[in-house]
Write an enzyme that holds these catalytic residues in place. Structure first.
Site, PDB file in Angstrom:
ATOM      1  CG  ASP A 150      10.362   0.245  -1.910  1.00  0.00           C
ATOM      2  OD1 ASP A 150       9.175   0.579  -2.020  1.00  0.00           O
ATOM      3  OD2 ASP A 150      10.997   0.330  -0.841  1.00  0.00           O
ATOM      4  NE  ARG A 152       7.976   0.607   0.703  1.00  0.00           N
ATOM      5  CZ  ARG A 152       8.637   0.174   1.771  1.00  0.00           C
ATOM      6  NH1 ARG A 152       8.010   0.052   2.926  1.00  0.00           N
ATOM      7  NH2 ARG A 152       9.913  -0.140   1.686  1.00  0.00           N
TER       8      ARG A 152
END
Length: 226
Positions: A150, A152
């Site tokens: 991930d 982000r």
């Protein structure tokens, strides 16, 4: 087209207790939204200067929060396949549709963040899909491509909220990392509000993997093919 409310909104958000570098409102414009199932809402779309990652993220401002109640906020990562084309391999499209209606009823903001594929981009996401078809789960596929599980970062999201004068919120999400990052960035997440569970025959494994690997708050018992 620039909205005359920009100058007022920007000056109102100068007090920033987060310590983040300041973003400022660029444009705020009213746009009627109409969904395929007949749902219609009116939203203000806001854009920003000086976001940390330089991306063109958009705030969708919906409804009016009740006095003394934090706004309901969702951080929604862009998903072309789910949001636009209705892909059944994820739950992004239904989550977006649900979030717009719930936020409009309650009052708050949906941040539409240009973070396709948990931040790895559209082409890499489709490459990861191909690996998932060979048996890897969504996180294993990213790793096999040499990419983060991930990628982000929600610094820009926190800047956007601060520019809108929002420092306390209820977060509409099943992802504990979103709340953790916002809190680390100086915002107050008063409540973590779960989304609905949107299963299809094609996304059950994906949803179960998010629960097991990254502690998403989805009920495992409810994750059967819809």
């Amino acid at each position: 087209m620039r909205d005359s409310r920009n100058a007022t909104a920007s000056s109102d958000s100068n007090s920033n207790p987060t310590g983040l570098s300041a973003a400022t409102l660029r444009t705020r414009v009213t746009v009627p939204l109409h969904f395929g199932d007949g749902c219609t809402v009116t939203a203000d779309l806001a854009t920003f200067h000086h976001l940390a990652d330089g991306q063109e993220h958009v705030a969708v401002i919906l409804g009016e929060p009740a006095t003394g109640r934090p706004p309901l906020v969702r951080l929604h990562s862009e998903c072309l396949t789910g949001d636009v084309f209705g892909s059944a391999r994820c739950d992004c499209g239904p989550q977006l549709r649900e979030a717009v209606e719930r936020i409009a009823d309650r009052g708050g903001v949906l941040l539409y963040l240009r973070q396709e594929g948990r931040g790895i981009g559209l082409y890499n996401k489709l490459d990861a899909y191909a690996l998932q078809d060979q048996g890897l789960d969504t996180y294993e596929a990213n790793a096999a491509l040499g990419l983060p599980e991930d990628a982000r970062d929600y610094t820009a999201a926190a800047q956007m909220l601060a520019a809108l004068g929002i420092f306390e919120l209820d977060l509409l999400s099943n992802n504990p990392d979103k709340a953790a990052q916002l809190r680390a960035l100086g915002l107050t997440v008063a409540h973590h509000v779960p989304t609905g569970v949107f299963t299809t025959a094609h996304n059950v494994r994906y949803l179960r993997t998010k629960v097991v690997r990254t502690q998403h708050t989805l009920p495992l018992t409810g994750l059967t093919a819809g």
